[in-house]
Enzyme design. Structure first.
Site, PDB file in Angstrom:
ATOM      1  N   HIS A  36      -5.515   6.759   7.342  1.00  0.00           N
ATOM      2  CA  HIS A  36      -4.848   5.834   6.438  1.00  0.00           C
ATOM      3  C   HIS A  36      -3.347   5.808   6.742  1.00  0.00           C
ATOM      4  O   HIS A  36      -2.732   6.843   6.984  1.00  0.00           O
ATOM      5  CB  HIS A  36      -5.047   6.260   4.976  1.00  0.00           C
ATOM      6  N   ASP A  46      -2.473  -0.392   6.637  1.00  0.00           N
ATOM      7  CA  ASP A  46      -3.421  -0.794   5.602  1.00  0.00           C
ATOM      8  C   ASP A  46      -2.969  -2.068   4.894  1.00  0.00           C
ATOM      9  O   ASP A  46      -3.795  -2.908   4.526  1.00  0.00           O
ATOM     10  CB  ASP A  46      -3.609   0.339   4.583  1.00  0.00           C
ATOM     11  N   ASP A  63       0.848  -1.186   0.000  1.00  0.00           N
ATOM     12  CA  ASP A  63       0.000   0.000   0.000  1.00  0.00           C
ATOM     13  C   ASP A  63       0.886   1.240   0.000  1.00  0.00           C
ATOM     14  O   ASP A  63       2.035   1.200   0.475  1.00  0.00           O
ATOM     15  CB  ASP A  63      -0.911   0.020   1.226  1.00  0.00           C
TER      16      ASP A  63
END
EC number: 2.7.7.7
Length: 242
Positions: free
Chosen positions: A152, A157, A7
């Protein structure tokens, strides 16, 4: 195959418009199990993040000022990813940014290094048509604890996505199991093929069949008649088996 769940976080939404990567998180899987051999970098993007992006990841421009640039970590990153299946949620976004960073350094695209790229967003859309398939939605649906995800973050993630991916892809590979416990020191591991056994066939009760029919009816409604179970039954001309 070795799998890497990846990610990124970025300064904005458009690599072509000059946005850059500010964080990369990678989680390694071998035989569908976490190895702990993960990678994580914060990067100096040489530009400020957009306000909307800051609200998403919360990584300040000041924090990134003394972090390495992408050029300083690219060799380590590519060697880590080499030959692996890379698993990404909404892969086009992250791969687009990685390819742009590689292009700026005169390097070939990511696809020339990795074995393949798997997009879990595309997988989720096929598995759950008509439903929300964001990472948070999938965590809720599959029982993955994402209570620590207030903003985030690339490594967090990637860890959540690894759990989501394993849950989404549980299936026939489970016919082969380890006979010895994973944490047994010095244990001899034996592979047992369950297909050698004759397993009893347990038919559904009338109550279970009725409950199954209710679920199919709800799926039909939500997918506007695109439930695979129904389609395959019509094509084969047979009654559905509960």
């Amino acid at each position: 195959m070795r799998q890497i769940v990846l990610d990124t976080e970025t300064t904005g939404l458009s690599a072509e418009a000059g946005d850059r990567i500010i964080e990369i998180g990678c989680v390694e899987l071998l035989a569908r199990k976490l190895t702990g051999h993960n990678k994580h970098w914060y990067l100096n993007p040489e530009r400020d993040s957009h306000e909307d992006a800051l609200k998403v990841h919360g990584i300040s421009n000041e924090f990134l000022r003394d972090k390495p640039k992408f050029a300083a970590v690219v060799d380590e990153l590519l060697e880590y990813l080499r030959g692996a299946e890379v698993i990404i949620h909404n892969a086009a976004f992250d791969v687009g940014f990685l390819d742009k960073e590689l292009e700026l350094l005169g390097r070939p695209k990511l696809s020339t290094v990795v074995g393949s790229v798997t997009d879990t967003l595309a997988m989720a859309k096929e598995l759950y048509p008509g439903k929300r398939n964001s990472l948070d939605a999938l965590c809720d649906r599959l029982g993955v604890d994402n209570s620590g995800r207030t903003l985030h973050g690339a490594l967090l993630d990637a860890e959540l996505l690894a759990d989501v991916y394993i849950n989404m892809t549980r299936g026939q590979e489970a016919l082969l199991i380890d006979a010895a416990p994973q944490d047994a020191v010095g244990a001899i591991h034996t592979r047992v093929d369950l297909r050698q056994f004759t397993l009893p066939v347990l038919l559904a009760s009338d109550q279970e069949s009725a409950a199954h029919e209710e679920v199919l009816a709800q799926l039909d409604k939500e997918s506007k008649g695109r439930t695979l179970w129904r389609i395959q039954t019509r094509e084969s001309g047979s009654a559905p088996v509960a």
